[in-house]
Each structure stands twice: as C-alpha cells, then as structure tokens.
Design an enzyme around this catalytic site. Sequence first.
Site, mmCIF file in Angstrom:
data_model
loop_
_atom_site.group_PDB
_atom_site.id
_atom_site.type_symbol
_atom_site.label_atom_id
_atom_site.label_comp_id
_atom_site.label_asym_id
_atom_site.label_seq_id
_atom_site.Cartn_x
_atom_site.Cartn_y
_atom_site.Cartn_z
ATOM 1 N N ARG A 1 -111.252 -3.073 -50.504
ATOM 2 C CA ARG A 1 -111.960 -4.358 -50.457
ATOM 3 C C ARG A 1 -113.383 -4.206 -50.966
ATOM 4 N NH1 ARG A 1 -113.181 -5.251 -44.042
ATOM 5 N NH2 ARG A 1 -113.214 -3.063 -43.459
ATOM 6 N N ASP B 1 -106.180 -7.356 -46.529
ATOM 7 C CA ASP B 1 -106.315 -8.622 -47.255
ATOM 8 C C ASP B 1 -107.516 -8.624 -48.203
ATOM 9 O OD1 ASP B 1 -108.374 -8.633 -45.452
ATOM 10 O OD2 ASP B 1 -107.690 -10.383 -44.322
ATOM 11 N N ARG C 1 -117.093 9.858 -51.943
ATOM 12 C CA ARG C 1 -116.762 10.377 -50.609
ATOM 13 C C ARG C 1 -116.050 11.713 -50.727
ATOM 14 N NH1 ARG C 1 -115.880 5.172 -47.898
ATOM 15 N NH2 ARG C 1 -116.877 3.670 -49.257
ATOM 16 N N ASP D 1 -112.553 10.036 -45.601
ATOM 17 C CA ASP D 1 -112.846 8.998 -46.602
ATOM 18 C C ASP D 1 -114.097 8.214 -46.225
ATOM 19 O OD1 ASP D 1 -110.947 8.160 -44.495
ATOM 20 O OD2 ASP D 1 -111.169 6.182 -45.367
#
Length: 502
Positions: free
Chosen positions: A101, A132, A190, A259
């Site tokens: 996202r 989502d 990361r 992460d």
Amino acid sequence: MTAFEPLPSVAGGPAGSWPNRFAGLGGDFFTELPARGLPYPHWVATSPACAALLGWPADWANDAALQVLSGNAVWPGMRPLASVYSGHQFGVWAGQLGDGRALLLGEVDTPAGPQELQLKGAGLTPYSRMGDGRAVLRSSIREFLCSEAMHALGIPSTRALAITGSALPVRRETMETAAVVTRVAPSFIRFGHFEHFAHHGLHEPLGRLAEFFIAQYAPECLDAPLPVAALLEKVVRQTAELVAQWQAVGFCHGVMNTDNMSMLGLTIDYGPFGFLDGFDPGHVCNHSDHQGRYAYARQPNVAFWNLHALAQALLPLLPGEGEGAGEPLLAALEVYRSAFPAALMRRLRAKLGLLAEREEDQALSDDLLRLLAAHRIDFTIAFRRLSAISTDPAQDGTNEALRDLFLDREAFDAWAGRYRARLAAEQSRDAERQARMRATNPAVVLRNHLAEGAIRQAQAGDFGEVTRLLKVLQRPFDEPVSAADADFPPDWAQHLEVSCSS
Ligand code: AMP
Ligand code: MG
C-alpha cells in the site's frame, strides 16, 4: 481506471524534477503503477518541519499538492512504483511481501541529500496480498505524529510530510475512513529487500542491490577489503544505536519483523507502537503479539536476530564457499554484542546526567530501572523528575516530587543516596546537569491516549488536535503549555488496545 493508465499530471509542484535512483535498479525490484487515489480528499495535517527539510516554500500545500499527495495526480516527472521485498514475520519466513500500500513517487534533492517521497495508503499494488491497499485515518495519524515526534527526540526515523483524508470507507474491525500519509526518508530499503533476492537464489540482482546501496548510502564501505561485510557492520552499528535510543526513551516498536527494519537504521513502519507508561520490561504494546515476541525488553535481542537474517541474505555475495566463508559476516554481527550495551549505557548515563564513565554506573542505572519496574513507575515522568533533583540539602523539596513516585520510600532513599554520592564524585553542578538532563529526558512522548485524543477529534472532523499535538511533540524537551500532555495517562487509557490493524 485500469492499473496502467497514467494519472493526470498537474502543473508546477515544489520540486523542479523528480529523480528516482531506486527506479534505476531495474524491473526486478519494483512494479511501476499509478496510485489509486482518495475521492474528494482534504488535508488532515502537514508538517512544516518536514517541508522545511525538503526546502519547500511555506505555501506548498496547495490544491495541486492535495491531489498529488492523495494519489489522484502526479507532478511532471514522477514515476510511482511499488517495490518488492520479503521477510521474516514473528520469527517465521513469510515469503514475498512488498509495498502492498506504499508507492515511491521520486526524490527531492535537499542540502541533507536526496529524500524519497512515498505515499502510504494510495491503493492496491501487485504486493497487496489480502490487503486493500488502504490506510485508515486512525493509524495514519499515529504514524504521522510519531514519525515527527521521534525525529524531534533525536531518534532516527522516516519522516512524515502530510496526511490527507477522505470519506472513502475502509473496513477494519469496524468501518473507518481512508487516509494517505506522505513519508519521507533518504531510502525505504529494508532488510527484507535483501532477503527477497537471497531467498530466491537471485544472486545477480542481490549483488546489484548491495552495490547500489553501498554506492548511495554507504560509500565508505568501498574502501574496505570486503565492502559487503563493511556494510553489514555499518547496519549492525546503526541498528544498535537505534534500539538503544528506543530503550532509553521507552519506545516499543511492536512489529519488529525483518521487513520493518530499515537498512539506514531508521524507525520505520509505525503500527501498534507504544511508549511505556508505568515501567514494565515485559510490556507488549501490540495486542496481536500473543507470544510477546516484541516485548520492550526483547527488542535488543530481536534486532540481533534480525541482523542475523540480514547477514544470511548477504552471504551469497562473499567470495568463496563452504566452511569459514561467512566468517567476515559473523565478525560484523559480533560487533552488536559490544555496540548495543555500550550505546545503551551511553544513553543511560546521559539520562542520569553523568559525564564521567565509571564502573558502578551500570549497577546504578540497573538498580533504578529495577525500582521503577517493581512499582510500575511511570518511565517518562520518573526520568523527568530525576532531571530536577538537587544535591543541595537546602533544596530537598525539589526531590520530593520524585520520591513521591515510589511506594517503597526507603528503597528509593537508598538509591538516591548512592546517586548523590556518584554526582558528588564528579563534582556535578546542579544547574548544568539539570539543563543537560532536561534536554535528554523528554517531558512529552506520544502516549497512546494522546494519540487517541487527536484521533477521536479527527474522526469527528476536527483536525485541530492533530496539529496542536504535532507542535507539542516537536518540542518534547520543553515543559508543555498544557500540563496534561506531560501527565500520567488517564484511567480510560488503561483500556486502549492497539493491534496490527491499520
Ligand atoms: P506491516 O507489518 O504493517 O508493515 O505490513 C506487512 C506487509 O503487509 C507489507 O507488505 C505491507 O505492505 C502489507 N500490508 C499491510 N496492510 C496492508 C493493506 N491494508 N493493504 C495492502 N497491503 C498491506
Ligand atoms: Mg511493514
């Protein structure tokens, strides 16, 4: 709109061009795609301090900026992309994750070096998995405020430029509304970016990533006989410093998955974080962390575990194979065993206002922390009151506020006697030490109830408290105008729960 139709471009923009060095890594590392923006967005908050870092004018937050930072448009030259990474979540290999996202928009050149701009919550990406692609207003306010608060505390962190909001409904435990946070950092790479390519045996792109990272962010490692080992050592040292700062301010990250570990040693991905109220080493801030893996006192070891995962990912880049090949990486990891305790002790000495280094300091700070833990004494308030302590017997009243925190007054008096003797041993001068301690022991941290107050008002359409709190958190070492900001949490705060839901 299909995934590949570019967004409309809006003229102007605060930066002339939008370089994107990460995009230069090539298609193995990301997917280019337009954001899916927020309908009818509005501003929730902006951080003038972050805009100043970017060198943007005071009036940068205009209508075009609102559309761009809500994912509805781009400034000319922006090439939004979502990067791919993997990682270990709660100690288990989680496979492919990635920017589910988040979208990197490009970079802004600043005197402090290039800063990347990233939207969080601007829609689905190929890495969204079951998500989502959205972020809710609640968690966006928490991330925005804490990013800027950590920076003001002197703790390395990704920054936050703005939050935009919308009436777009988003389902979490209940229905909430969507928001987008614009994050700013020199890099969002990361540990998990390296783990991704190592896990799939993709050693060529893995090497390219290491080369890129070293060239851009750790060029001094090129002078080392093994630049990759030098890189690991640098990350080890930065991570040790970071976690020492977290421990010293009572910050719990909540989701220290690999992460969520920055290669630059920044605090990144604010979710169910929390600052300690009453001191409890076993405190677990993330309601979803049933095993307590990421409890406050475990953070230093978890960071070390995560660094091992990074070392494992870098292993294929070393010359030679078989036994002994990994020695240089193991040696770099070993640095943590001394770097972390040294960094923490340095922070604790500063919290105690000590200038000289003495053997007994470790026991002195350990014993204070033990006393705080035994009575669950408020961590921030205790150190702030300690900052006012006087060694002058005539000024004993200043010490009462601290002493009152302890149920076991005798135990406190015994400790305070040792502390005063230690201060006397280095001829510590009250006024100087108090000023030093007030600049290291904050009066205000972003406790859950403070964030919650701003969130509730924002959910009712009033964003004033977000902006007010931002201003307070940007000066955490000053006594706040409103004493409540620095006070004990109210009773209702006991029942606040934060989870991974964001
Ligand atoms: P976190 O632990 O919150 O940093 O997220 C772990 C992974 O889940 C990352 O790959 C995120 O991009 C992804 N993720 C979290 N929330 C969402 C969401 N609502 N939509 C898409 N991806 C998400
Ligand atoms: Mg994350």
